[in-house]
Design a protein around this motif. Structure first.
Motif, PDB file in Angstrom:
ATOM      1  N   PRO A 346       0.845  -1.198   0.000  1.00 34.91           N
ATOM      2  CA  PRO A 346       0.000   0.000   0.000  1.00 34.91           C
ATOM      3  C   PRO A 346       0.882   1.251   0.000  1.00 34.91           C
ATOM      4  O   PRO A 346       1.843   1.337   0.765  1.00 34.91           O
ATOM      5  CB  PRO A 346      -0.782  -0.107   1.321  1.00 34.91           C
ATOM      6  CG  PRO A 346      -0.825  -1.577   1.599  1.00 34.91           C
ATOM      7  CD  PRO A 346       0.472  -2.130   1.087  1.00 34.91           C
ATOM      8  N   GLY A 347       0.590   2.183  -0.889  1.00 35.64           N
ATOM      9  CA  GLY A 347       1.435   3.379  -1.031  1.00 35.64           C
ATOM     10  C   GLY A 347       2.395   3.246  -2.202  1.00 35.64           C
ATOM     11  O   GLY A 347       2.988   4.229  -2.652  1.00 35.64           O
ATOM     12  N   LEU A 381       0.031  -5.615   7.847  1.00 40.26           N
ATOM     13  CA  LEU A 381      -0.279  -5.393   6.433  1.00 40.26           C
ATOM     14  C   LEU A 381      -1.710  -5.816   6.122  1.00 40.26           C
ATOM     15  O   LEU A 381      -2.446  -5.108   5.427  1.00 40.26           O
ATOM     16  CB  LEU A 381       0.717  -6.164   5.542  1.00 40.26           C
ATOM     17  CG  LEU A 381       0.425  -6.195   4.039  1.00 40.26           C
ATOM     18  CD1 LEU A 381       0.392  -4.791   3.443  1.00 40.26           C
ATOM     19  CD2 LEU A 381       1.471  -7.056   3.309  1.00 40.26           C
ATOM     20  N   ARG A 382      -2.129  -6.945   6.668  1.00 42.04           N
ATOM     21  CA  ARG A 382      -3.491  -7.421   6.399  1.00 42.04           C
ATOM     22  C   ARG A 382      -4.519  -6.435   6.966  1.00 42.04           C
ATOM     23  O   ARG A 382      -5.509  -6.103   6.323  1.00 42.04           O
ATOM     24  CB  ARG A 382      -3.699  -8.822   6.979  1.00 42.04           C
ATOM     25  CG  ARG A 382      -5.009  -9.453   6.499  1.00 42.04           C
ATOM     26  CD  ARG A 382      -5.149 -10.908   6.879  1.00 42.04           C
ATOM     27  NE  ARG A 382      -6.304 -11.486   6.215  1.00 42.04           N
ATOM     28  CZ  ARG A 382      -6.318 -12.018   5.002  1.00 42.04           C
ATOM     29  NH1 ARG A 382      -5.214 -12.054   4.299  1.00 42.04           N
ATOM     30  NH2 ARG A 382      -7.413 -12.514   4.475  1.00 42.04           N
ATOM     31  N   LYS A 383      -4.236  -5.979   8.184  1.00 39.19           N
ATOM     32  CA  LYS A 383      -5.128  -5.016   8.838  1.00 39.19           C
ATOM     33  C   LYS A 383      -5.236  -3.738   7.991  1.00 39.19           C
ATOM     34  O   LYS A 383      -6.317  -3.197   7.763  1.00 39.19           O
ATOM     35  CB  LYS A 383      -4.565  -4.678  10.230  1.00 39.19           C
ATOM     36  CG  LYS A 383      -5.636  -4.421  11.280  1.00 39.19           C
ATOM     37  CD  LYS A 383      -5.063  -4.542  12.675  1.00 39.19           C
ATOM     38  CE  LYS A 383      -4.795  -3.132  13.219  1.00 39.19           C
ATOM     39  NZ  LYS A 383      -4.073  -3.158  14.496  1.00 39.19           N
ATOM     40  N   MET A 384      -4.094  -3.290   7.483  1.00 43.19           N
ATOM     41  CA  MET A 384      -4.010  -2.077   6.670  1.00 43.19           C
ATOM     42  C   MET A 384      -4.888  -2.199   5.418  1.00 43.19           C
ATOM     43  O   MET A 384      -5.662  -1.294   5.085  1.00 43.19           O
ATOM     44  CB  MET A 384      -2.531  -1.911   6.253  1.00 43.19           C
ATOM     45  CG  MET A 384      -2.097  -0.527   5.845  1.00 43.19           C
ATOM     46  SD  MET A 384      -0.404  -0.564   5.155  1.00 43.19           S
ATOM     47  CE  MET A 384       0.603  -0.972   6.567  1.00 43.19           C
ATOM     48  N   ILE A 385      -4.779  -3.349   4.736  1.00 48.17           N
ATOM     49  CA  ILE A 385      -5.527  -3.548   3.481  1.00 48.17           C
ATOM     50  C   ILE A 385      -7.024  -3.668   3.753  1.00 48.17           C
ATOM     51  O   ILE A 385      -7.860  -3.142   3.017  1.00 48.17           O
ATOM     52  CB  ILE A 385      -4.981  -4.765   2.703  1.00 48.17           C
ATOM     53  CG1 ILE A 385      -3.561  -4.450   2.215  1.00 48.17           C
ATOM     54  CG2 ILE A 385      -5.861  -5.129   1.522  1.00 48.17           C
ATOM     55  CD1 ILE A 385      -2.773  -5.646   1.777  1.00 48.17           C
ATOM     56  N   GLU A 387      -8.576  -2.252   6.227  1.00 50.39           N
ATOM     57  CA  GLU A 387      -9.061  -0.899   6.548  1.00 50.39           C
ATOM     58  C   GLU A 387      -9.218  -0.034   5.298  1.00 50.39           C
ATOM     59  O   GLU A 387     -10.096   0.818   5.222  1.00 50.39           O
ATOM     60  CB  GLU A 387      -8.110  -0.224   7.555  1.00 50.39           C
ATOM     61  CG  GLU A 387      -8.330  -0.712   8.977  1.00 50.39           C
ATOM     62  CD  GLU A 387      -7.213  -0.320   9.941  1.00 50.39           C
ATOM     63  OE1 GLU A 387      -6.295   0.436   9.529  1.00 50.39           O
ATOM     64  OE2 GLU A 387      -7.269  -0.772  11.107  1.00 50.39           O
ATOM     65  N   LEU A 388      -8.357  -0.277   4.295  1.00 53.93           N
ATOM     66  CA  LEU A 388      -8.460   0.462   3.032  1.00 53.93           C
ATOM     67  C   LEU A 388      -9.664  -0.015   2.206  1.00 53.93           C
ATOM     68  O   LEU A 388     -10.081   0.641   1.255  1.00 53.93           O
ATOM     69  CB  LEU A 388      -7.176   0.278   2.202  1.00 53.93           C
ATOM     70  CG  LEU A 388      -5.936   1.048   2.681  1.00 53.93           C
ATOM     71  CD1 LEU A 388      -4.671   0.489   2.027  1.00 53.93           C
ATOM     72  CD2 LEU A 388      -6.074   2.541   2.391  1.00 53.93           C
ATOM     73  N   GLY A 389     -10.188  -1.193   2.577  1.00 55.25           N
ATOM     74  CA  GLY A 389     -11.346  -1.745   1.864  1.00 55.25           C
ATOM     75  C   GLY A 389     -10.995  -2.356   0.516  1.00 55.25           C
ATOM     76  O   GLY A 389     -11.867  -2.546  -0.343  1.00 55.25           O
ATOM     77  N   TRP A 390      -9.724  -2.677   0.308  1.00 59.31           N
ATOM     78  CA  TRP A 390      -9.315  -3.280  -0.957  1.00 59.31           C
ATOM     79  C   TRP A 390      -9.710  -4.759  -0.985  1.00 59.31           C
ATOM     80  O   TRP A 390      -9.761  -5.418   0.051  1.00 59.31           O
ATOM     81  CB  TRP A 390      -7.800  -3.176  -1.146  1.00 59.31           C
ATOM     82  CG  TRP A 390      -7.303  -1.777  -1.355  1.00 59.31           C
ATOM     83  CD1 TRP A 390      -8.050  -0.635  -1.484  1.00 59.31           C
ATOM     84  CD2 TRP A 390      -5.926  -1.362  -1.431  1.00 59.31           C
ATOM     85  NE1 TRP A 390      -7.242   0.460  -1.655  1.00 59.31           N
ATOM     86  CE2 TRP A 390      -5.932   0.044  -1.619  1.00 59.31           C
ATOM     87  CE3 TRP A 390      -4.703  -2.032  -1.377  1.00 59.31           C
ATOM     88  CZ2 TRP A 390      -4.757   0.782  -1.742  1.00 59.31           C
ATOM     89  CZ3 TRP A 390      -3.535  -1.294  -1.500  1.00 59.31           C
ATOM     90  CH2 TRP A 390      -3.561   0.096  -1.681  1.00 59.31           C
ATOM     91  N   GLU A 391      -9.950  -5.231  -2.191  1.00 57.83           N
ATOM     92  CA  GLU A 391     -10.341  -6.647  -2.349  1.00 57.83           C
ATOM     93  C   GLU A 391      -9.140  -7.551  -2.060  1.00 57.83           C
ATOM     94  O   GLU A 391      -8.034  -7.321  -2.543  1.00 57.83           O
ATOM     95  CB  GLU A 391     -10.825  -6.872  -3.785  1.00 57.83           C
ATOM     96  CG  GLU A 391     -11.635  -8.144  -3.918  1.00 57.83           C
ATOM     97  CD  GLU A 391     -12.118  -8.336  -5.352  1.00 57.83           C
ATOM     98  OE1 GLU A 391     -11.977  -9.468  -5.843  1.00 57.83           O
ATOM     99  OE2 GLU A 391     -12.603  -7.365  -5.961  1.00 57.83           O
ATOM    100  N   ILE A 392      -9.383  -8.568  -1.255  1.00 55.75           N
ATOM    101  CA  ILE A 392      -8.290  -9.437  -0.812  1.00 55.75           C
ATOM    102  C   ILE A 392      -8.711 -10.897  -1.001  1.00 55.75           C
ATOM    103  O   ILE A 392      -9.846 -11.255  -0.698  1.00 55.75           O
ATOM    104  CB  ILE A 392      -7.990  -9.103   0.671  1.00 55.75           C
ATOM    105  CG1 ILE A 392      -6.621  -9.515   1.123  1.00 55.75           C
ATOM    106  CG2 ILE A 392      -8.945  -9.675   1.606  1.00 55.75           C
ATOM    107  CD1 ILE A 392      -6.251  -8.879   2.465  1.00 55.75           C
ATOM    108  N   SER A 393      -7.853 -11.715  -1.561  1.00 56.34           N
ATOM    109  CA  SER A 393      -8.214 -13.118  -1.830  1.00 56.34           C
ATOM    110  C   SER A 393      -8.011 -13.969  -0.587  1.00 56.34           C
ATOM    111  O   SER A 393      -7.034 -13.794   0.135  1.00 56.34           O
ATOM    112  CB  SER A 393      -7.335 -13.665  -2.959  1.00 56.34           C
ATOM    113  OG  SER A 393      -7.427 -15.073  -3.001  1.00 56.34           O
ATOM    114  N   ASN A 394      -8.955 -14.883  -0.364  1.00 56.68           N
ATOM    115  CA  ASN A 394      -8.776 -15.842   0.728  1.00 56.68           C
ATOM    116  C   ASN A 394      -8.482 -17.235   0.183  1.00 56.68           C
ATOM    117  O   ASN A 394      -8.701 -18.230   0.866  1.00 56.68           O
ATOM    118  CB  ASN A 394     -10.005 -15.875   1.640  1.00 56.68           C
ATOM    119  CG  ASN A 394      -9.945 -14.748   2.665  1.00 56.68           C
ATOM    120  OD1 ASN A 394      -8.931 -14.056   2.780  1.00 56.68           O
ATOM    121  ND2 ASN A 394     -11.020 -14.544   3.395  1.00 56.68           N
ATOM    122  N   ASP A 395      -7.991 -17.272  -1.053  1.00 61.96           N
ATOM    123  CA  ASP A 395      -7.514 -18.546  -1.592  1.00 61.96           C
ATOM    124  C   ASP A 395      -6.087 -18.711  -1.056  1.00 61.96           C
ATOM    125  O   ASP A 395      -5.121 -18.243  -1.648  1.00 61.96           O
ATOM    126  CB  ASP A 395      -7.525 -18.527  -3.130  1.00 61.96           C
ATOM    127  CG  ASP A 395      -6.994 -19.829  -3.718  1.00 61.96           C
ATOM    128  OD1 ASP A 395      -6.438 -20.656  -2.959  1.00 61.96           O
ATOM    129  OD2 ASP A 395      -7.100 -20.023  -4.947  1.00 61.96           O
TER     130      ASP A 395
END
Length: 465
Positions: A346-347, A381-385, A387-395
């Motif tokens: 991020p950034g 990092l996971r917390k940050m993403i 909070e940003l509301g970005w799409e994150i894969s759980n695969d």
């Protein structure tokens, strides 16, 4: 029940089809668990599936034959889906067997794991040696497992976390890893036996992509120099190690201790080459020179980025200048240097990624690992993403640092994949292969072989296009 009647199986799960196959390394965590349990008189068998290319079906067949009272499955995030499959198959065949899962992923994903998979009876959180001993004792004496610290389990239909276990303070107390239970010849790299060693636990640094300080604590706990060099001697004399790889995150954190280790290696004439990793702000010319004299041939630095802005976002606590100086200094004393960088944080922007690639071209490390920012459970990092509301894969099977697993609006995943591929196509050039092959040492030759494999793969790809 007599003490040795409790049988314990420790499992490193099979790779799932299509998974990237890294060169197999000895799972050191399992080797320590096995040695502690064996020393206490328990019958232990280890099933390290990847180096044996053992399938889920083959594993279950072997486990059924052994009929253990407890199966402990280790898993990194990428291997979690495979661990769940193993747990379910065990319960089908051996319904009475207690199934536990441990490792970084489930330490921070404990409740979810128990909710998702009814075949997992308990999760071992954090450092596992003392916890496993207590689990084995409870099984032997017929006591309730809920009395064991450091686990998460089901109790009366509820998921319960027992108190965190305090960390082992005296690491010299641990027996050497139980390598006799592993297929040691299956871990050879180009015919050479590279044995692992870990001499410390705990990390005072707080990089936001890493869970080490939460897994094994912020306090640095180290084995004594004598204990470390005793094990190095044992690896050479008992296991014919051609080389030794230090698994410590920051081998040089205690300056006095690393200098003592190097001095002891020379005094006792332990003739073995080795490699290690550390931070760029935890070295000096003196330390690097003494390491080189004591057999160190390769040092790895997590430089992470060629952009000070990104280093600050990561919480690395280092600068691009420090990165540059460390690489130059290590090269000056004659060490091979490998570096790892992370892109897509991020950034991150196209500009900052280019700064990182430019840094690699300018500093010319002997090898470079370009990883994609990977938000493992438990990381900042996971917390940050999230909070940003970005799409994150759980695969979870994609969490191999070679696959982008979240959407960064600034730098699309496909762009980063292409950039990484282009870098290696240029970096692993015919002149790189020749230059490293001519170094005539194990590490240089291994780098040349890796580059050659990449080069052949690329030429074949071009031919098929």
């Amino acid at each position: 029940m007599a003490e040795n009647e409790v049988k314990i199986a420790l499992v490193n799960p099979p790779l799932l089809p299509g998974m990237f196959k890294h060169h197999p390394l000895v799972p050191l965590g399992l080797a320590y668990l096995a040695s502690v349990l064996e020393e206490a008189g328990y019958e232990v068998k280890v099933f390290d599936c990847p180096p044996l290319s053992l399938s889920h079906e083959g594993l279950i067949k072997s486990l059924t034959k052994f009929s253990p009272d407890f199966v402990g499955i280790t898993c990194m995030t990428m291997m979690y889906p495979s661990a769940v499959k193993v747990a379910s198959m065990i319960k089908e065949q051996l319904p009475e067997t207690v199934v536990g899962v441990g490792g970084p992923h489930v330490t921070f994903y404990d409740e979810e794991a128990l909710k998702e998979c009814s075949s997992i009876d308990l999760v071992v959180r954090g450092e596992g040696e003392q916890t496993m001993l207590e689990i084995a004792t409870c099984l032997r004496e017929g006591r309730k497992l809920s009395s064991v610290d450091g686990i998460t389990l089901r109790k009366n239909g509820e998921i319960v976390r027992t108190p965190n276990r305090s960390f082992i303070q005296d690491l010299d107390f641990l027996p050497y890893p139980a390598y006799h239970l592993f297929p040691m010849n299956s871990y050879r790299i180009y015919g050479k036996k590279i044995m692992p060693i870990i001499t410390s636990r705990g990390c005072p640094f707080q990089c936001s992509f890493c869970v080490t300080s939460r897994m094994v604590g912020r306090k640095f706990r180290a084995r004594s120099s004598k204990n470390v060099v005793d094990e190095l001697e044992w690896l050479v004399s008992e296991h014919d190690a051609d080389a030794v790889c230090f698994y410590d995150d920051t081998l040089t954190l205690d300056k006095k201790r690393i200098l003592e280790i190097c001095s002891l290696i020379r005094r006792r004439k332990v003739n073995v080459m080795w490699d290690c990793q550390t931070r760029v702000d935890q070295i000096s010319r003196e330390i690097l020179e003494e390491m080189a004299k004591a057999g160190c041939q390769l040092i790895s630095f997590g430089v992470e980025s060629g952009s000070d802005k990104i280093l600050s976002r990561i919480g690395k606590g280092t600068t691009v200048d420090q990165n540059r100086r460390a690489i130059m200094l290590a090269k000056k004393v004659g060490l091979l240097v490998a570096v790892s960088v992370i892109i897509g944080y991020p950034g991150e922007t196209v500009k900052t990624i280019n700064e990182t690639l430019k840094f690699l071209w300018e500093t010319k490390p002997d090898d470079a690992y370009i990883c994609f920012a990977t938000p493992y459970p438990g990381t900042e990092l996971r917390k940050m993403i999230e909070e940003l509301g970005w799409e994150i894969s759980n695969d979870w099977s994609k969490y191999n640092t070679l696959t982008p697993v979240f959407e960064n609006p600034e730098v699309p995943g496909e762009y980063m994949v292409r950039l990484r591929e282009n870098f290696y196509n240029k970096f692993y050039s015919p002149s790189y292969i020749l230059q490293h092959f001519l170094k005539k040492n194990l590490y240089g030759r291994a780098m040349a072989r890796t580059a050659l494999n990449h080069f052949i793969w690329r030429i074949r790809g071009l031919g098929m296009g």
